[in-house]
Every structure is written in C-alpha cells, then in structure tokens.
Design an enzyme around this catalytic site. Structure first.
Site, short mmCIF file in Angstrom:
data_model
loop_
_atom_site.label_atom_id
_atom_site.label_comp_id
_atom_site.label_asym_id
_atom_site.label_seq_id
_atom_site.Cartn_x
_atom_site.Cartn_y
_atom_site.Cartn_z
N HIS A 87 54.42 23.12 25.55
CA HIS A 87 53.45 24.06 24.96
C HIS A 87 53.71 25.51 25.35
CE1 HIS A 87 50.92 20.82 23.43
NE2 HIS A 87 51.30 20.18 24.52
N LYS A 139 56.49 21.64 18.21
CA LYS A 139 55.23 22.36 18.37
C LYS A 139 55.41 23.79 17.87
CE LYS A 139 53.50 18.92 21.40
NZ LYS A 139 53.79 18.17 22.60
N SER A 170 48.84 20.21 28.61
CA SER A 170 48.60 20.01 27.18
C SER A 170 47.13 19.84 26.82
CB SER A 170 49.40 18.81 26.68
OG SER A 170 49.11 17.66 27.45
C1 LIG Z 1 54.03 16.77 22.92
C2 LIG Z 1 54.45 16.65 24.32
C3 LIG Z 1 55.54 15.85 24.69
C4 LIG Z 1 56.22 14.94 23.71
O1 LIG Z 1 57.01 15.63 22.81
P1 LIG Z 1 57.32 14.95 21.40
O2 LIG Z 1 58.48 15.72 20.88
O3 LIG Z 1 56.10 15.08 20.58
O4 LIG Z 1 57.67 13.52 21.69
C5 LIG Z 1 55.96 15.87 26.00
N1 LIG Z 1 55.32 16.62 26.92
C6 LIG Z 1 54.24 17.37 26.61
C7 LIG Z 1 53.58 18.18 27.67
C8 LIG Z 1 53.77 17.40 25.30
O5 LIG Z 1 52.70 18.11 25.00
#
Ligand SMILES: *Cc1c(COP(=O)(O)O)cnc(C)c1O
Length: 388
Positions: free
Chosen positions: A205, A237, A177
């Site tokens: 992602h 996302k 990320s």
């Molecule tokens: C954003 C993210 C999460 C958390 O997801 P949410 O739905 O925002 O709680 C978990 N793992 C990674 C790699 C992320 O980028």
C-alpha cells in the site's frame, strides 16, 4: 460431507462473519456498478486511478498485440519474456535496489521469499497486524513464528534477543493494510542490524502512494537496501495492474529464482500486464498531482470526521478506517451507507482483531471533494439514527 460443511457455514452466518461476493459491472472508479446498483465507492486500492488510465490501457493493448495474451510457460522454462525482463529493470531502478524479481501476485511473493529463506531451524518475527500472506509464508517455511504487538519495537527486540540459534527474519507491512499507519521502519532497521536479523518490508500500500515520486515507504524514511535487504511491492493496487515484485541484492534474487516454489512452479504473468505496469510507473513518477490530491481528500475527510466525533485511526494514508467495534455494528453501518448510495465495506475478524470491526474507507485521486462531503453527510445521518 455437505451436512458437515453446512453447520460451519451456519455458525459463520450466526456470528455475522459470513462473506459474500458482489458482482462488479463497471471498471473501478469513484462511481461503480455493483450488483446492478450505482454506488459512490470508497473501497478500491486503485489509489491513483491508474487501472483505466488511457496510457496504461494502450500499453496493455500493444502488449497483447506484440506478445499474445498468455505467457505460455513458467519463467524458468520459456515464459520469461522481454516485457518481464524490462519491467524488472524498471522496478529495480524505481525502488533503488540492485535487482527485482517479478511474481504473479503479492501473496505468492510473500510465500516465495519466506519459504526460500527460512526452514525449520529458523524464526520469523511478524507484526501482529501483518497481512495474512506473510503469516502463510511462515507456515510454508515451517519456521517458528513469533508475533510482536503492533509497531512495538521494544517487544520485538526482546523476542529477537531470546532466540539464540537459526536465521532470524523480521517481516512487516510498510503501510498496514487495515489500519493505514506506517511501520516504524527506521527503528526496526536499527534493531534488526543490532540483532543480526534480516528485515523484509511488504509495501503493497506504499508503492506509488508514499514517498518522493511515489517510490514507497522506504523512500519516505530515506531507507534503502542496506537497511532493508528485502522489499516486496505489489502491482495490483496503486499501479492499477496486477502482480508483484521482490527487490534485493543480486544474491537474494538469484536465491529466489533457485528456491522460491511459488515463483518456480507457476505460469509467468501475461507479458501485456508487464507492459501496462511500465506505463503505470511512468505516470506514478510524473503525476505528483495524484498524490497531492489524495493528501487533500484525506485531510478533508479527517477534519470532517473529527468534527462529527467519529473514531479514526492515526493514518495519513488513503486508508482511513472507521472503528465501530462489533461485527454486527460494522455491517449495519455498511448496509445503511449503501442504502444512501455509498460503498464502504465492513472489515471483520479474523481479518482484524476481535472487537475492532471497522469500515475500511479508501480514497482515490479520482474522488472529488464533493464525494468526501457526501460521505460525511451520510455518516452523520447514520450516527443520528443510531443515537435516536
Ligand atoms: C494486497 C496485499 C498483498 C497481496 O498482494 P496481491 O498481489 O493482491 O496478492 C500482500 N500484502 C499486503 C500488505 C497487501 O495489502
């Protein structure tokens, strides 16, 4: 008590680690209003621009009309509706797994999986750059935690071989990320198979962005449930909505329903969110142009940044960090960009390792080529000022 807290807050401020929230006064998009100021944004994870797509909004609206707003109960009571059920079927089919289970957030999905599968006698192996939620899942499970150097399969192999008892779970981000690079999944899968360990991939992602029809990092590498028994993906996302899912075998999903506390002891997400996600998945599959556009924007940025001599990461995803080193420098660059009307947030320790503070620049299919050029011009002017 306030006096004790105050000292901690002041220390953070002195170390340039103090975090502030800003107030967004517009939807996500290439241009946003932040604290009342219009900015060209390179900061959202809405990679495909689906969060305000008319079809997604319409599905959400219809969902609220049909099902009401709140789900009113946990999944295991009366909160699990037809909208959730249909979405789970669509998600399983989308990623090519027997079943999928919806969670309220990705954070909770990671906590749920790891704590349901591991206990005190077991061991979690984690890439050093994994998302915090994978680490916190390990803490909740009380399993032993072993972290291996980023992407280093040989190191992981030595760690796996040295543990003789208990279950072994290897967890990795699919796309990292804060760095934007991909995990070496084929090698990890092979190593896990040889060492009798389970492999779990967090593709927050990758889903929607990577692989044929946006089916994720596993699809990119041609991997599936037999190589990666546990897949986690998020819906907030690239899918532009909210929530997360875990995909796996019938037995894995049933185990999570019985044992994953962050699944059991929480209210089911609003059904309208599930309807919006289903509309988003259709767009992810049909709109290849959004991914093509992202590739072109990333290429344009990398070519320009390399010409300027900026330190990029080996990333070909829409996450394009710029390495600046100290927190103070990353903050200064972020502030200067903002004075030029551009938003790129500074990411500092502990989110990233000490000495590797950076600007995390992300692209969206909504960006124009001229937006990339504006960003490059602004970065060049900051470099020149710094050199002067
Ligand atoms: C954003 C993210 C999460 C958390 O997801 P949410 O739905 O925002 O709680 C978990 N793992 C990674 C790699 C992320 O980028």
């Amino acid at each position: 008590m306030p006096q004790d807290l105050k000292a901690g807050l002041e220390r953070r401020r002195a170390e340039h680690l103090y975090r502030h929230r800003r107030v967004l006064g517009s939807p996500q998009g290439r241009e946003i209003i932040l604290d009342g100021q219009k900015l060209l944004s390179f900061c959202s994870n809405d990679y495909l621009g689906l969060s305000r797509h008319p079809k997604v909004i319409e599905a959400f609206r219809q969902g609220a009309e049909n099902h009401g707003v709140g789900s009113g109960a946990a999944h295991l009571i009366t909160g699990h509706g037809t909208a959730h059920q249909k979405l789970e079927e669509v998600l399983a089919e989308f990623v090519g797994y027997p079943r999928a289970l919806l969670f309220s957030t990705g954070y909770m999905a990671n906590l749920g999986v790891i704590s349901a599968l591991l206990g005190r006698a077991d061991c979690l192996f984690a890439d050093r750059l994994n998302h915090a939620s994978l680490i916190d899942g390990g803490l909740l499970s009380r399993a032993r935690l072993k972290r291996y150097p980023h992407g280093n399969v040989a190191s992981l192999l030595r760690q796996l071989a040295s543990v003789e008892s208990g279950k072994k779970l290897v967890a990795t981000d699919g796309v990292f990320s804060m760095d934007g690079d991909l995990a070496p999944l084929p090698q990890l899968a092979q190593t896990c198979a040889n060492q009798d360990a389970w492999l779990m991939v967090d593709d927050a992602h990758g889903i929607g962005v990577i692989g044929p029809e946006g089916r994720g990092t596993l699809a990119h590498f041609g991997l599936g449930p037999s190589e990666v028994p546990i897949l986690m993906g998020t819906l907030g996302k690239a899918l532009g909505a909210f929530g997360a899912f875990v995909a796996g075998s019938e037995e894995l999903i049933e185990t999570l329903i019985q044992q994953a506390r962050p699944y059991i002891y929480t209210t089911a997400p609003p059904p309208a969110v599930a309807e919006a996600v289903r509309a988003g998945i259709e767009l992810v599959i049909t709109d290849q142009w959004r991914r093509d556009r992202l590739v072109a924007l990333v290429q344009r940025f990398r070519t320009g940044a390399e010409r300027l001599g900026l330190k990029l990461f080996p990333s070909h995803t829409p996450i394009q960090p710029l390495l600046l080193g100290e927190s103070e420098r990353a903050l200064a660059w972020s502030r200067e960009l903002e004075a030029l009307g551009i938003l790129a947030t500074a990411i500092r320790p502990p989110t990233v390792p000490a000495g590797s503070a950076r600007l995390r620049i992300t692209f969206s299919a909504e960006h124009l080529e001229s937006d990339v050029d504006s960003l490059l011009v602004a970065l060049e002017s900051i470099m020149q000022r710094e050199a002067a």
